[in-house]
Design an enzyme around this catalytic site. Structure first.
Site, PDB file in Angstrom:
ATOM      1  N   PRO A  10      58.921  16.396  34.241  1.00 43.06           N
ATOM      2  CA  PRO A  10      58.153  16.193  35.442  1.00 43.06           C
ATOM      3  C   PRO A  10      57.713  17.296  36.306  1.00 43.06           C
ATOM      4  O   PRO A  10      58.974  18.016  36.777  1.00 43.06           O
ATOM      5  CB  PRO A  10      58.549  14.894  36.176  1.00 43.06           C
ATOM      6  CG  PRO A  10      60.188  15.068  36.043  1.00 43.06           C
ATOM      7  CD  PRO A  10      60.165  15.384  34.478  1.00 43.06           C
ATOM      8  N   ASN A  11      56.590  17.536  36.681  1.00 39.20           N
ATOM      9  CA  ASN A  11      56.145  18.631  37.615  1.00 39.20           C
ATOM     10  C   ASN A  11      56.021  19.924  37.182  1.00 39.20           C
ATOM     11  O   ASN A  11      55.884  20.847  37.754  1.00 39.20           O
ATOM     12  CB  ASN A  11      56.895  18.299  38.932  1.00 39.20           C
ATOM     13  CG  ASN A  11      56.640  16.997  39.697  1.00 39.20           C
ATOM     14  OD1 ASN A  11      55.661  16.484  39.880  1.00 39.20           O
ATOM     15  ND2 ASN A  11      58.056  16.316  40.025  1.00 39.20           N
ATOM     16  N   ARG A  18      53.524  25.919  41.683  1.00 44.97           N
ATOM     17  CA  ARG A  18      54.755  24.921  42.369  1.00 44.97           C
ATOM     18  C   ARG A  18      56.027  25.681  42.942  1.00 44.97           C
ATOM     19  O   ARG A  18      56.801  26.523  42.225  1.00 44.97           O
ATOM     20  CB  ARG A  18      55.160  23.954  41.612  1.00 44.97           C
ATOM     21  CG  ARG A  18      56.334  23.116  41.908  1.00 44.97           C
ATOM     22  CD  ARG A  18      57.041  22.400  40.724  1.00 44.97           C
ATOM     23  NE  ARG A  18      58.090  21.441  41.180  1.00 44.97           N
ATOM     24  CZ  ARG A  18      59.192  21.120  40.414  1.00 44.97           C
ATOM     25  NH1 ARG A  18      59.170  21.390  39.216  1.00 44.97           N
ATOM     26  NH2 ARG A  18      60.001  20.373  40.968  1.00 44.97           N
ATOM     27  N   TYR A  23      60.699  28.764  41.580  1.00 48.65           N
ATOM     28  CA  TYR A  23      60.488  28.755  40.226  1.00 48.65           C
ATOM     29  C   TYR A  23      59.797  29.629  39.409  1.00 48.65           C
ATOM     30  O   TYR A  23      59.684  29.806  38.593  1.00 48.65           O
ATOM     31  CB  TYR A  23      59.499  27.456  39.762  1.00 48.65           C
ATOM     32  CG  TYR A  23      60.606  26.210  40.287  1.00 48.65           C
ATOM     33  CD1 TYR A  23      61.767  25.783  39.690  1.00 48.65           C
ATOM     34  CD2 TYR A  23      60.075  25.350  41.190  1.00 48.65           C
ATOM     35  CE1 TYR A  23      62.362  24.591  40.266  1.00 48.65           C
ATOM     36  CE2 TYR A  23      60.546  23.924  41.705  1.00 48.65           C
ATOM     37  CZ  TYR A  23      61.899  23.844  41.035  1.00 48.65           C
ATOM     38  OH  TYR A  23      62.609  22.539  41.511  1.00 48.65           O
ATOM     39  N   ASN A  72      64.106  21.188  29.703  1.00 49.09           N
ATOM     40  CA  ASN A  72      64.135  21.252  30.913  1.00 49.09           C
ATOM     41  C   ASN A  72      63.528  20.017  31.582  1.00 49.09           C
ATOM     42  O   ASN A  72      62.322  19.791  31.495  1.00 49.09           O
ATOM     43  CB  ASN A  72      63.348  22.245  31.707  1.00 49.09           C
ATOM     44  CG  ASN A  72      63.614  22.452  33.155  1.00 49.09           C
ATOM     45  OD1 ASN A  72      63.918  21.626  33.780  1.00 49.09           O
ATOM     46  ND2 ASN A  72      63.133  23.517  33.670  1.00 49.09           N
ATOM     47  N   ALA A  75      63.694  16.776  37.450  1.00 45.40           N
ATOM     48  CA  ALA A  75      64.359  15.830  38.373  1.00 45.40           C
ATOM     49  C   ALA A  75      65.118  14.798  37.239  1.00 45.40           C
ATOM     50  O   ALA A  75      66.290  14.101  38.079  1.00 45.40           O
ATOM     51  CB  ALA A  75      63.539  15.448  39.481  1.00 45.40           C
ATOM     52  N   GLU A  99      70.069  22.490  27.534  1.00 47.85           N
ATOM     53  CA  GLU A  99      69.822  22.139  28.883  1.00 47.85           C
ATOM     54  C   GLU A  99      69.325  23.505  29.397  1.00 47.85           C
ATOM     55  O   GLU A  99      70.288  24.422  29.686  1.00 47.85           O
ATOM     56  CB  GLU A  99      70.800  21.381  29.457  1.00 47.85           C
ATOM     57  CG  GLU A  99      70.370  20.902  30.949  1.00 47.85           C
ATOM     58  CD  GLU A  99      71.262  20.157  31.752  1.00 47.85           C
ATOM     59  OE1 GLU A  99      72.371  19.756  31.075  1.00 47.85           O
ATOM     60  OE2 GLU A  99      71.350  20.128  32.806  1.00 47.85           O
ATOM     61  N   HIS A 101      67.408  25.000  33.261  1.00 50.79           N
ATOM     62  CA  HIS A 101      66.886  25.154  34.474  1.00 50.79           C
ATOM     63  C   HIS A 101      66.360  26.316  34.925  1.00 50.79           C
ATOM     64  O   HIS A 101      67.030  27.400  34.728  1.00 50.79           O
ATOM     65  CB  HIS A 101      67.881  24.433  35.542  1.00 50.79           C
ATOM     66  CG  HIS A 101      68.104  23.273  35.001  1.00 50.79           C
ATOM     67  ND1 HIS A 101      67.507  22.006  35.086  1.00 50.79           N
ATOM     68  CD2 HIS A 101      69.387  22.651  34.540  1.00 50.79           C
ATOM     69  CE1 HIS A 101      67.906  20.881  34.633  1.00 50.79           C
ATOM     70  NE2 HIS A 101      69.136  21.180  34.201  1.00 50.79           N
ATOM     71  N   ARG A 108      71.655  24.519  45.275  1.00 56.16           N
ATOM     72  CA  ARG A 108      70.263  23.836  46.074  1.00 56.16           C
ATOM     73  C   ARG A 108      70.963  22.624  46.673  1.00 56.16           C
ATOM     74  O   ARG A 108      72.239  22.483  46.876  1.00 56.16           O
ATOM     75  CB  ARG A 108      69.263  23.745  45.203  1.00 56.16           C
ATOM     76  CG  ARG A 108      68.643  24.864  44.612  1.00 56.16           C
ATOM     77  CD  ARG A 108      67.688  24.710  43.561  1.00 56.16           C
ATOM     78  NE  ARG A 108      66.419  24.032  44.254  1.00 56.16           N
ATOM     79  CZ  ARG A 108      65.256  23.470  43.861  1.00 56.16           C
ATOM     80  NH1 ARG A 108      65.407  23.429  42.634  1.00 56.16           N
ATOM     81  NH2 ARG A 108      64.201  23.143  44.473  1.00 56.16           N
TER      82      ARG A 108
HETATM   83  C1  DQA Z   1      64.526  22.303  37.654  1.00 55.20           C
HETATM   84  C2  DQA Z   1      65.678  21.825  38.804  1.00 55.20           C
HETATM   85  C3  DQA Z   1      65.310  20.444  39.183  1.00 55.20           C
HETATM   86  O1  DQA Z   1      66.480  20.171  40.054  1.00 55.20           O
HETATM   87  C4  DQA Z   1      64.189  20.234  39.670  1.00 55.20           C
HETATM   88  O2  DQA Z   1      63.884  18.812  39.860  1.00 55.20           O
HETATM   89  C5  DQA Z   1      62.855  20.569  38.672  1.00 55.20           C
HETATM   90  C6  DQA Z   1      63.059  21.892  37.951  1.00 55.20           C
HETATM   91  C7  DQA Z   1      64.706  23.573  37.433  1.00 55.20           C
HETATM   92  O3  DQA Z   1      63.983  24.174  36.243  1.00 55.20           O
HETATM   93  O4  DQA Z   1      65.271  24.248  38.023  1.00 55.20           O
HETATM   94  O5  DQA Z   1      61.911  19.913  38.762  1.00 55.20           O
HETATM   95  O6  DQA Z   1      65.031  21.421  36.441  1.00 55.20           O
END
Ligand code: DQA
Length: 148
Positions: A10-11, A18, A23, A72, A75, A99, A101, A108
């Site tokens: 998501p997102n 964003r 990011y 990735n 959240a 995994e 990020h 954070r």
């Molecule tokens: C994320 C880190 C997560 O905490 C966050 O909710 C994201 C992006 C990252 O790529 O740093 O959406 O996965």
């Protein structure tokens, strides 16, 4: 041609605009190009969804096809036990899920310090931006047994 699934939750479709301070300013389309230029003979199948059920189906697809996954989960990483079970379903059958990020969640907010998927993932790379995806891909390409 073998393929690598690069699954984004998501997102992450909003990358580029964003929170660029967190990011970076690259988009998912740019990430796809970067990874494909690293991959040569292997197809990069990069996807993004804001629908958790869709991500679960994509992981089931990997369990069936054996295609390695760079994941990735955004959240969902922090609380989705359904996602954890889907990752376990792939890795416990001998598949690979790395995994990644973009940011370093441990530097954070506290709710980001927990990942419910790390314990069942093959490995984790965090905090290196797009380089983290590239390193995950390099691992997959250097270990041909991972591509099934
Ligand atoms: C994320 C880190 C997560 O905490 C966050 O909710 C994201 C992006 C990252 O790529 O740093 O959406 O996965």
């Amino acid at each position: 041609m073998s393929s690598v699934l690069v699954l984004n939750g998501p997102n992450l479709g909003r990358l580029g605009t964003r929170e660029p301070d967190v990011y970076g300013s690259g988009t998912l389309a740019e990430l796809r190009e970067l990874l494909q230029s690293d991959a040569a003979e292997t197809a990069i199948d990069l996807r993004q969804t804001d629908d958790e059920a869709e991500l679960l189906r994509w992981l089931h697809e990997s369990a069936d096809s054996g295609a390695p996954v760079i994941l990735n989960a955004g959240a969902w990483t922090h609380y989705s036990f359904a996602l954890r079970d889907a990752v376990a379903l792939v890795t416990k059958a001998g598949g690979t899920v790395i995994e990644v990020h973009l940011s370093n969640p441990h530097a954070r907010e506290e709710f980001r310090h927990t990942s419910v998927i790390t314990a069942v993932a093959t490995g984790v790379i965090a905090g290196l931006g797009f380089e983290g995806y590239r390193l995950a891909l390099a691992y997959i390409l250097r270990n041909p047994s991972v591509i099934r």
